[in-house]
Design a protein around this motif. Sequence first.
Motif, short mmCIF file in Angstrom:
data_model
loop_
_atom_site.label_atom_id
_atom_site.label_comp_id
_atom_site.label_asym_id
_atom_site.label_seq_id
_atom_site.Cartn_x
_atom_site.Cartn_y
_atom_site.Cartn_z
N SER A 221 1.23 -1.23 -0.37
CA SER A 221 0.26 0.24 -0.14
C SER A 221 1.00 1.07 0.56
N PHE B 131 -10.67 -1.04 -1.69
CA PHE B 131 -9.18 -0.95 -0.49
C PHE B 131 -9.61 -0.95 1.07
N VAL C 275 -9.20 -7.08 -2.86
CA VAL C 275 -8.19 -6.51 -3.77
C VAL C 275 -8.08 -6.46 -5.27
#
Length: 445
Positions: A74, A96, A143
């Motif tokens: 990230s 996310f 994801v």
Amino acid sequence: MMDDFIAARSQMAMSLGFHIIFACIGMVMPFFMAISHFIYLRTDNKVYRGLTKAWSKGVAIFFATGAVSGTMLSFELGLLWPTFMEHAGPIFGMPFSLEGTAFFIEAIALGFYLYGWDRLKPWFHWTTGVIVGLSGLASGILVVAANAWMNSPRGFDFVDGQYMNIDPIQAMFNDAWFSQALHMTLAAFVATGFAVSGIHALMILKRKNVVFHTAAFRISALSACLAAVLQPISGDISARDVASRQPAKLAAMEAHFETQANAPLIIGGIPDETGETVNYAIRLPGMLSLLVHGDTTTPVTGLKDIPKENWPPIAITHYAFQVMVTIGVSLVLLALLYFIALVKRKPWLESNWLLRLFIIATPLGYIAIEAGWVVTEVGRQPWIIHGVMRTADAVTPMPGIVYSFYLFTAVFVSLSGIVAFLLYRQIKMVGKLYDVTDPAYQRVD
């Protein structure tokens, strides 16, 4: 020395390559743990209690490593691709955010599960383990939905270089999310199932705590084989989806240069981009048209009808696709062999040759996953957002990325080494801690 653009791409590729292994194991192992726990609760067989506890320790290890590698990823998105995150963040940020919620639920449930033995009511305790699995699976799917948006951008209007009328829900449930999520989920079960069953098959072959490892082998092998026979169906769905949305990716996967009806399916071969052909390949006439369109008369778009500046790296994409398909077919054949043994040839289940086949298959699923992600990511190039933003336009202008690549590579290699060491110790300890011939077995934790 590589330039900063190649260094940034290499760093993301390396980080994703490591993280995807941790993530897949973290998605699947909680379900194996829950299945074993369910059998223990129904039968009171102490073998499955020991197996559940052994697997739960592995779940804890991969939860921690997955959290670390995911956090690093990230940060890398923001550091390496700031232009991409500036424009894309408001559009595909929802999956996310939801993934973060699923992660926290998984962490809480795992805490209850690990410390709940003999403290919580048995079925409530089992339920917390199921929640660990479901939330981990949800994290993976969310994801993948974000990655699918990069392949099939939706939920906005792109007007004069500006992103207008943003709809995060439409972006999350884009045209590619279902096919990619289904394919990735089954791949995770195939890879992890064969890896786990292969390790336990090795222990059986070495005649170490055979009862314990046989129980583990049966659960993991059956799960892997069921997923393996379903995987070609999801692969067909994914290929048809790619053909409709990303014809350049499909053409690179197949090294298909000429737009033609009755297009052949190419097996193997060495792509020659200069000569725009494939050497030494096996061609099955009409099969590509049939697989993509359901008939042999509809043409399949070739690379020659796509501007060269929009071509993906053909050789890498083609070779990775061939590796993925070859391994997938091999694992389907092994799965069918196992089902024949279960139904028709019971003595095969105790044969050394079948165990050796599973041992050989131990790494194959993860090799196929890595190859599949190469197809997905390299096949999308030169776009970071397909048809909207080029990867070269999204990279950070900060110099010295190559040193960041070296640093992150060292971190991930070290992390993987630590995980391998911990798992090695765990496997060695299993025979001692959960030996069913030991009178103290029932009280060993």
